[in-house]
Structures are given as C-alpha cells and as structure tokens.
Design a protein around this motif. Sequence first.
Motif, PDB file in Angstrom:
ATOM      1  N   LEU A   1      54.024 -52.215  43.778  1.00  0.00           N
ATOM      2  CA  LEU A   1      53.455 -50.872  43.752  1.00  0.00           C
ATOM      3  C   LEU A   1      53.093 -50.451  42.335  1.00  0.00           C
ATOM      4  CD1 LEU A   1      55.635 -48.905  46.337  1.00  0.00           C
ATOM      5  CD2 LEU A   1      53.328 -49.798  46.616  1.00  0.00           C
ATOM      6  N   MET A   2      53.857 -50.893  41.352  1.00  0.00           N
ATOM      7  CA  MET A   2      53.524 -50.606  39.953  1.00  0.00           C
ATOM      8  C   MET A   2      52.158 -51.192  39.609  1.00  0.00           C
ATOM      9  SD  MET A   2      54.995 -49.111  37.317  1.00  0.00           S
ATOM     10  CE  MET A   2      54.345 -48.857  35.654  1.00  0.00           C
ATOM     11  N   LEU A   3      51.909 -52.399  40.109  1.00  0.00           N
ATOM     12  CA  LEU A   3      50.660 -53.088  39.817  1.00  0.00           C
ATOM     13  C   LEU A   3      49.485 -52.549  40.631  1.00  0.00           C
ATOM     14  CD1 LEU A   3      52.060 -56.728  39.745  1.00  0.00           C
ATOM     15  CD2 LEU A   3      51.301 -55.417  37.763  1.00  0.00           C
ATOM     16  N   THR A   4      49.746 -52.149  41.859  1.00  0.00           N
ATOM     17  CA  THR A   4      48.643 -51.768  42.741  1.00  0.00           C
ATOM     18  C   THR A   4      48.372 -50.264  42.791  1.00  0.00           C
ATOM     19  OG1 THR A   4      50.153 -51.728  44.643  1.00  0.00           O
ATOM     20  CG2 THR A   4      48.958 -53.786  44.211  1.00  0.00           C
ATOM     21  N   GLU A   5      49.380 -49.440  42.426  1.00  0.00           N
ATOM     22  CA  GLU A   5      49.200 -47.991  42.516  1.00  0.00           C
ATOM     23  C   GLU A   5      49.358 -47.259  41.179  1.00  0.00           C
ATOM     24  OE1 GLU A   5      51.431 -46.039  45.539  1.00  0.00           O
ATOM     25  OE2 GLU A   5      50.902 -47.496  47.110  1.00  0.00           O
ATOM     26  N   ILE A   6      50.393 -47.578  40.422  1.00  0.00           N
ATOM     27  CA  ILE A   6      50.706 -46.800  39.217  1.00  0.00           C
ATOM     28  C   ILE A   6      49.817 -47.163  38.030  1.00  0.00           C
ATOM     29  CG2 ILE A   6      52.525 -46.057  37.647  1.00  0.00           C
ATOM     30  CD1 ILE A   6      52.978 -45.280  40.589  1.00  0.00           C
ATOM     31  N   LEU A   7      49.810 -48.431  37.639  1.00  0.00           N
ATOM     32  CA  LEU A   7      49.028 -48.828  36.465  1.00  0.00           C
ATOM     33  C   LEU A   7      47.534 -48.542  36.610  1.00  0.00           C
ATOM     34  CD1 LEU A   7      50.746 -52.153  35.320  1.00  0.00           C
ATOM     35  CD2 LEU A   7      50.845 -49.925  34.215  1.00  0.00           C
ATOM     36  N   PRO A   8      46.937 -48.757  37.794  1.00  0.00           N
ATOM     37  CA  PRO A   8      45.508 -48.439  37.920  1.00  0.00           C
ATOM     38  C   PRO A   8      45.180 -46.973  37.625  1.00  0.00           C
ATOM     39  CG  PRO A   8      46.166 -49.893  39.701  1.00  0.00           C
ATOM     40  CD  PRO A   8      47.431 -49.490  38.992  1.00  0.00           C
ATOM     41  N   ARG A   9      46.137 -46.061  37.814  1.00  0.00           N
ATOM     42  CA  ARG A   9      45.911 -44.647  37.497  1.00  0.00           C
ATOM     43  C   ARG A   9      45.650 -44.445  35.999  1.00  0.00           C
ATOM     44  NH1 ARG A   9      51.082 -41.926  40.557  1.00  0.00           N
ATOM     45  NH2 ARG A   9      50.700 -42.775  42.651  1.00  0.00           N
ATOM     46  N   PHE A  10      46.173 -45.382  35.182  1.00  0.00           N
ATOM     47  CA  PHE A  10      46.012 -45.285  33.738  1.00  0.00           C
ATOM     48  C   PHE A  10      44.863 -46.165  33.235  1.00  0.00           C
ATOM     49  CE2 PHE A  10      50.394 -44.226  34.717  1.00  0.00           C
ATOM     50  CZ  PHE A  10      50.604 -43.070  33.972  1.00  0.00           C
ATOM     51  N   GLY A  11      44.035 -46.612  34.154  1.00  0.00           N
ATOM     52  CA  GLY A  11      42.887 -47.412  33.761  1.00  0.00           C
ATOM     53  C   GLY A  11      43.190 -48.868  33.489  1.00  0.00           C
ATOM     54  N   VAL A  12      44.318 -49.345  34.001  1.00  0.00           N
ATOM     55  CA  VAL A  12      44.686 -50.750  33.835  1.00  0.00           C
ATOM     56  C   VAL A  12      44.172 -51.538  35.035  1.00  0.00           C
ATOM     57  CG1 VAL A  12      46.580 -52.398  33.534  1.00  0.00           C
ATOM     58  CG2 VAL A  12      46.737 -50.103  32.516  1.00  0.00           C
TER      59      VAL A  12
ATOM     60  N   SER B   1      63.940 -55.293  49.556  1.00  0.00           N
ATOM     61  CA  SER B   1      62.969 -55.539  48.486  1.00  0.00           C
ATOM     62  C   SER B   1      61.638 -54.840  48.670  1.00  0.00           C
ATOM     63  CB  SER B   1      62.729 -57.045  48.336  1.00  0.00           C
ATOM     64  OG  SER B   1      62.186 -57.584  49.534  1.00  0.00           O
ATOM     65  N   HIS B   2      61.215 -54.610  49.939  1.00  0.00           N
ATOM     66  CA  HIS B   2      59.895 -54.054  50.191  1.00  0.00           C
ATOM     67  C   HIS B   2      59.957 -52.818  51.084  1.00  0.00           C
ATOM     68  CE1 HIS B   2      58.876 -57.913  48.476  1.00  0.00           C
ATOM     69  NE2 HIS B   2      57.622 -57.528  48.384  1.00  0.00           N
ATOM     70  N   VAL B   3      61.016 -52.024  50.876  1.00  0.00           N
ATOM     71  CA  VAL B   3      61.174 -50.800  51.653  1.00  0.00           C
ATOM     72  C   VAL B   3      60.057 -49.807  51.370  1.00  0.00           C
ATOM     73  CG1 VAL B   3      62.688 -49.703  49.931  1.00  0.00           C
ATOM     74  CG2 VAL B   3      62.850 -49.023  52.341  1.00  0.00           C
ATOM     75  N   GLU B   4      59.476 -49.871  50.145  1.00  0.00           N
ATOM     76  CA  GLU B   4      58.401 -48.935  49.790  1.00  0.00           C
ATOM     77  C   GLU B   4      57.074 -49.265  50.476  1.00  0.00           C
ATOM     78  OE1 GLU B   4      61.145 -49.392  46.158  1.00  0.00           O
ATOM     79  OE2 GLU B   4      60.075 -50.746  47.513  1.00  0.00           O
TER      80      GLU B   4
ATOM     81  N   VAL C   1      45.976 -56.964  33.821  1.00  0.00           N
ATOM     82  CA  VAL C   1      47.233 -57.622  34.175  1.00  0.00           C
ATOM     83  C   VAL C   1      46.975 -58.544  35.357  1.00  0.00           C
ATOM     84  CG1 VAL C   1      49.613 -57.313  34.952  1.00  0.00           C
ATOM     85  CG2 VAL C   1      48.581 -55.643  33.398  1.00  0.00           C
ATOM     86  N   VAL C   2      47.472 -59.756  35.272  1.00  0.00           N
ATOM     87  CA  VAL C   2      47.368 -60.720  36.367  1.00  0.00           C
ATOM     88  C   VAL C   2      48.769 -61.009  36.877  1.00  0.00           C
ATOM     89  CG1 VAL C   2      46.634 -63.039  37.060  1.00  0.00           C
ATOM     90  CG2 VAL C   2      45.278 -61.748  35.378  1.00  0.00           C
ATOM     91  N   SER C   3      48.934 -60.976  38.191  1.00  0.00           N
ATOM     92  CA  SER C   3      50.237 -61.262  38.776  1.00  0.00           C
ATOM     93  C   SER C   3      50.029 -61.901  40.142  1.00  0.00           C
ATOM     94  CB  SER C   3      51.075 -59.986  38.891  1.00  0.00           C
ATOM     95  OG  SER C   3      52.405 -60.287  39.273  1.00  0.00           O
ATOM     96  N   VAL C   4      51.126 -62.043  40.890  1.00  0.00           N
ATOM     97  CA  VAL C   4      51.084 -62.687  42.202  1.00  0.00           C
ATOM     98  C   VAL C   4      51.618 -61.735  43.269  1.00  0.00           C
ATOM     99  CG1 VAL C   4      51.248 -65.041  41.332  1.00  0.00           C
ATOM    100  CG2 VAL C   4      53.338 -63.748  41.778  1.00  0.00           C
ATOM    101  N   LYS C   5      51.209 -61.979  44.517  1.00  0.00           N
ATOM    102  CA  LYS C   5      51.588 -61.104  45.627  1.00  0.00           C
ATOM    103  C   LYS C   5      53.088 -61.099  45.881  1.00  0.00           C
ATOM    104  CE  LYS C   5      47.344 -61.065  48.402  1.00  0.00           C
ATOM    105  NZ  LYS C   5      46.743 -61.441  49.711  1.00  0.00           N
ATOM    106  N   ASP C   6      53.715 -62.257  45.727  1.00  0.00           N
ATOM    107  CA  ASP C   6      55.135 -62.367  46.060  1.00  0.00           C
ATOM    108  C   ASP C   6      55.987 -61.829  44.927  1.00  0.00           C
ATOM    109  OD1 ASP C   6      55.593 -64.023  48.690  1.00  0.00           O
ATOM    110  OD2 ASP C   6      53.873 -64.900  47.677  1.00  0.00           O
ATOM    111  N   ALA C   7      55.971 -60.536  44.755  1.00  0.00           N
ATOM    112  CA  ALA C   7      56.794 -59.890  43.748  1.00  0.00           C
ATOM    113  C   ALA C   7      57.633 -58.820  44.429  1.00  0.00           C
ATOM    114  CB  ALA C   7      55.923 -59.272  42.651  1.00  0.00           C
ATOM    115  N   TYR C   8      58.646 -58.387  43.741  1.00  0.00           N
ATOM    116  CA  TYR C   8      59.484 -57.296  44.240  1.00  0.00           C
ATOM    117  C   TYR C   8      58.603 -56.102  44.603  1.00  0.00           C
ATOM    118  CZ  TYR C   8      62.773 -53.402  44.059  1.00  0.00           C
ATOM    119  OH  TYR C   8      63.486 -52.281  44.347  1.00  0.00           O
ATOM    120  N   GLY C   9      58.963 -55.388  45.675  1.00  0.00           N
ATOM    121  CA  GLY C   9      58.124 -54.318  46.187  1.00  0.00           C
ATOM    122  C   GLY C   9      57.802 -53.240  45.171  1.00  0.00           C
ATOM    123  N   GLY C  10      58.789 -52.845  44.349  1.00  0.00           N
ATOM    124  CA  GLY C  10      58.549 -51.846  43.319  1.00  0.00           C
ATOM    125  C   GLY C  10      57.562 -52.328  42.277  1.00  0.00           C
ATOM    126  N   THR C  11      57.662 -53.597  41.927  1.00  0.00           N
ATOM    127  CA  THR C  11      56.717 -54.196  40.975  1.00  0.00           C
ATOM    128  C   THR C  11      55.321 -54.219  41.567  1.00  0.00           C
ATOM    129  OG1 THR C  11      58.497 -55.609  40.121  1.00  0.00           O
ATOM    130  CG2 THR C  11      56.232 -56.239  39.580  1.00  0.00           C
TER     131      THR C  11
END
Length: 391
Positions: free
Chosen positions: A115-126, A349-352, A103-113
Amino acid sequence: MPALGPSTRSVHLTEVVDPATGSVVPPIATNSAFAYPDVDAWLAAATGQAEGHIYSRNSNPTTDRFEAKVAALEGAEAGTSFTTGMAAISSTLLALTGKGSRVVSVKDAYGGTYLMLTEILPRFGVDCVVVDTDDADGLDAAIAEGCDVLYLETPTNPALKVLDIARTASAAHEAGGLVVVDNTFATPINTQPLAHGADLVLHSASKYLGGHGDVLGGVVCGAAELIDRVFRYREIAGTGMDPAVAAQMLRSLKTLGLRVERHNANAMRVAGWLEDHPAVVAVHYPGLLSHPGHEIAKRQMAGFGGMLSFELAGGMAAVKTVLPRLAHAYLAANLGQVETIVGPPATTSHVELTPEERAAAGISEGLIRYSAGIEDAEDLIDDLDQALSVL
C-alpha cells in the motif's frame, strides 16, 4: 582468529561493560533531555562537533546500543531505529524519494509495504512500479527503464518467494539506483543482504529480533551516509524507538542465534511433513527441494528461516475449520516469536487489502502463514495432524 559463530556474535558483538557501574547489562537512559555544564559544550554536541545527546527523540544512549548491535550483526557501518517496522519502511522510502523519483519493487511484499508503494508514495509524485515477483526479465526491464530505489523482500511475506539479491542489486546499481532489502523473515543470522550488494537492510524488529511478542520496533542499517539521510527524516517525523524498548530488544538479541537455529529446524521439519499431507495442495518453504527458489536460497541463506506457508484446497472455509483446532499455535497477527503463530493473510500480512487485491497479488484465501516457534517439532507436527484430520 576464525570467524565467530552466530550465537557468539549475537551475545558479544558491540557489548561493553558500563564504565560507571561495571554493569554487563546496558543501563536504560529513560530521560527525555540531556543536561550540559555550559552552553559551549551543549552547542558542540548539538552541532555534531562533539559526541553527546540532546533530546531522546533524536538520539539516546540505549537506542544507540541497539542500533550498533543490529548494524554489527548485519555487517553495516551504522543503523537507526524506529517505533515499528512500518515506521522503518515508510521513513526509509520517504527519505530516499521525492517528486519524480522511481521505485521498483515486486508484488509479493508485505501488505503495508504494498500500500505504501501503490497508494501513499504516488500521492507525493513518486512513480512506483510493482512487478510480478516471478518475472525476472520483467523486473530487469523495469529497473533498466529507471530506478532510484529498488525495494526487495526475501523471502517474501507470505508466499516465501526468494529473490536473487546479488543479481537484482547489480542491475539496480547499473541503473544508478539504491537497493533496500527487508530482511525480517531471514534475520541477519540467515542472510546478510549487504554482503550480496544491498545498500540498506531493514527489519520489523517486532518479529525475530524482539522474538517474544512483547515489543514493537523497526531498524534500518547500511552505510553511514545513507543512514544519516534516513535519520534526518526520522528525527523530524518523530518515529524513533523508545529506550525502554531498545533495552528489551538488546536482551532478546543475545539469544537471536540460538532461537533462529531452532526456528529453522522446526520450520524445515513441519514443511517436509506438510508436503506429504493429502489435505495440503502446496507448501511454500525455501528449504524444500521442490521450492522454485531453493537454489538461490542455498546461495544466499545460511538457514532457510522459521517462516512457511501452505494452502488448503477448501479455501477460507477450510482455514476457518482447521486453525481453531490447533492446540500449540496462537491465531495472531505476528511472527518470529518463540511461540508458533498462525493465520491467513486476510487477517495478518494483507489485512489492509481487499480479497480482490489479494487475488491480484497471487494470494489465495486458502493460504495459511505459519511461523514455527521453538517448541518441540514432534509436538507441532502432532498438533497439525489432529487439526488437519477434520478435512
């Protein structure tokens, strides 16, 4: 017949009179399950050989109406709805990716998104690659190295940066990837990402689509085949929208064109006024000529939206001083309501994220996210004037 205007589309698209009652307003199907006269009819509906609903976790007549309405506004074949915007984002990404996906994305995204890209998806080998939003060449290079999904948000939350959907979508398609665009800030009134090359468009419906701060929801629209993939994940995850919420959303969508027109006008007035204020060091709004993405926004947006952000020189201390002085704005973690809503990314937006993570994402502690409501613009400006005067 000429193309319909935004308010006419908001009111009339997909609307039908209920054949059983003659009601103009869609009835709410609150039941959990749907009965059939015999097993054969039941089995035909359950296997998709005939139209029908089985269980409201899977589908429901009222949520169907909401999905069809948003899909029509976005120019999409189909849509599927969710309990929240994050449910829409996470379900879409999980449905489209798996071990070994990129997955390719940009830094300026909603905070939840983020974290989805940097913490959650990598756990599944993405493999998730997050590129500096301002680095167009870097984004192209990351896509060229491999891209199963390109995930964009434009304008971004909360920096209001604008990405060229057509250009980046073309690069992603050339690499064999699918393009997903979060259209929450722009709404289908201001931008239709599918018309610019996106494959899927999603919304936190809790924001402008709902518009009144009283419901939570999400929705994804696109080609029927892609929506079916997302739907299959959604029905098993159990993250579908409640029909009572769908009914409230349908009511709100009828005024979407009208509301967004006022949001656009107010944000433009407020942003222009803030740009000249001595206590403000930067204003981020794509409608301003000074905005780096203004020309791109002009090409792909019919209006520049109701969201803006601005930075105070005094950092968080200044933010804490100014915000409580506002009389016509609520300090809350939402946006897109008829009321003006304000807050720093640290609480919205970035409370997390930690302060260090926000700094790495280019979000200053002196930034204020401002969701312009539908009040009179002069009153909003007077309110900001008296609040900022303390600085």
